[in-house]
Design an enzyme around this catalytic site. Structure first.
Site, PDB file in Angstrom:
ATOM      1  N   ASP A  42       0.863  -1.184   0.230  1.00  0.00           N
ATOM      2  CA  ASP A  42      -0.057  -0.107  -0.100  1.00  0.00           C
ATOM      3  C   ASP A  42       0.840   1.195   0.007  1.00  0.00           C
ATOM      4  O   ASP A  42       0.772   2.109   1.040  1.00  0.00           O
ATOM      5  CB  ASP A  42      -0.892  -0.069   1.147  1.00  0.00           C
ATOM      6  N   GLU A 209     -11.682  -1.011  -3.194  1.00  0.00           N
ATOM      7  CA  GLU A 209     -11.088  -0.409  -1.922  1.00  0.00           C
ATOM      8  C   GLU A 209      -9.994   0.504  -2.511  1.00  0.00           C
ATOM      9  O   GLU A 209      -9.543   0.598  -3.592  1.00  0.00           O
ATOM     10  CB  GLU A 209     -10.742  -1.432  -0.865  1.00  0.00           C
TER      11      GLU A 209
END
Length: 322
Positions: A42, A209
């Protein structure tokens, strides 16, 4: 990377519940070669005002990497020396996820999520720094939160300016991607602000997401990760994109399908050794846009690594990864 170890088996099980992901396509570009500390998850990347680059990520107390040339990356410890106490309200290890780095008003702003796998009892925190470097951050507590009674999940934040106002996109599973306006003075969500709905999937578990919004021309482009992360070589993450002339939507893909109805043009998918491309962010460097993301290296036991590619724009306005 505590979150990855915790959720790998659960994520692998969820794969079977999702629609079949796109087949590998050899036309997708490989990430640019990077050296040094490649392990990351991420990533949010920025070229600092002082020169050089910093990347923050899931893992540790917001893991940090630095680079002088965007190619060789060094381990730079963590954003924080230790977790702020309030994090433990959301998980018993003080484990933060999916940071977002933003520059405004002479300061760097770092947004991040704290939660536990499988719940939307979650919060997004905010911290500031004058330099953007690890060890210089002052935490300011919660910027926004969600509870089990809400229809959204307050993780995966990303901040964007639009028409003189400040907005934060967020969301994971539940009902997908949401947006809320921030108070520029505090960096926190405006009390009572409308929670806008930007994107979702038509079927449970609504696996979308990691939103990121970028302004290009007269459009706002919403990038999001679809399907399953955190399962190593079994991950099915892929990056899709839609656009809108209004920051709050509606967002549609190039065929006109709304992102609220599962639309989105496929920007990048796994291919060859580069499995499960996602967890993306976009940053500007010397007049060019770059896409940062993680992939799972099929030739290194599914280890998550940093992917970087140039992001260019076609004449019709839609982005392409190079």
């Amino acid at each position: 990377m505590k979150r990855l170890r915790t959720v790998t088996l659960l994520a692998a099980a969820v794969v079977a519940l999702l629609p079949t992901s796109a087949r590998a396509d050899v036309t997708y570009p490989d990430p640019q070669p990077v050296t040094g500390r490649q392990i990351i998850h991420d990533p949010t990347v920025m070229r600092l005002k002082s020169g050089g680059y910093v990347a923050y990520s899931t893992g540790g107390v917001i893991g940090a990497r630095t680079s002088k040339d965007r190619v060789h990356w060094d381990d730079a410890g963590n954003a924080f020396a230790e977790p702020p106490r309030w994090w433990y309200e959301y998980n018993d290890t003080g484990d933060p996820w999916a940071p977002d780095l933003f520059w405004r008003d002479g300061r760097y702003w770092l947004y991040y999520a704290v939660s536990s796998w499988g719940t939307n009892h979650s919060a997004i925190g905010v911290a500031t720094s004058r330099t953007g470097l690890p060890g210089t951050w002052t935490d300011h507590g919660k910027a926004f939160s969600s509870e089990t009674t809400d229809h959204w999940n307050a993780i995966d934040p990303a901040v964007v300016r639009a028409d003189g106002r400040l907005w934060m996109t967020f969301g994971s599973y539940w009902t997908g991607i949401r947006m809320v306006e921030l108070d520029p003075a505090t960096g926190r969500a405006i009390e009572g602000a409308t929670v806008h709905h930007l994107a979702t999937r038509p079927d449970e578990p609504y696996a979308v997401e990691g939103p990121e919004i970028v302004k290009h021309g007269r459009h706002y482009y919403l990038f999001a990760s679809h399907d399953v992360c955190c399962a190593g070589v079994n991950s099915t993450y892929r990056i899709k994109v839609g656009r809108s002339t209004d920051i709050t939507g509606p967002y549609v893909d190039s065929k006109g399908t709304p992102l609220l109805e599962g639309g989105g043009d496929l920007l990048l998918a796994g291919h060859g050794r580069y499995v499960g491309t996602g967890g993306q962010s976009v940053f500007r460097d010397r007049g060019r846009d770059w896409l940062a993301y993680h992939y799972y290296d099929a030739e290194d036991e599914g280890t998550p690594k940093l992917g970087l590619n140039a992001l260019t724009w076609q004449k019709n306005g839609w982005p392409v990864v190079r």
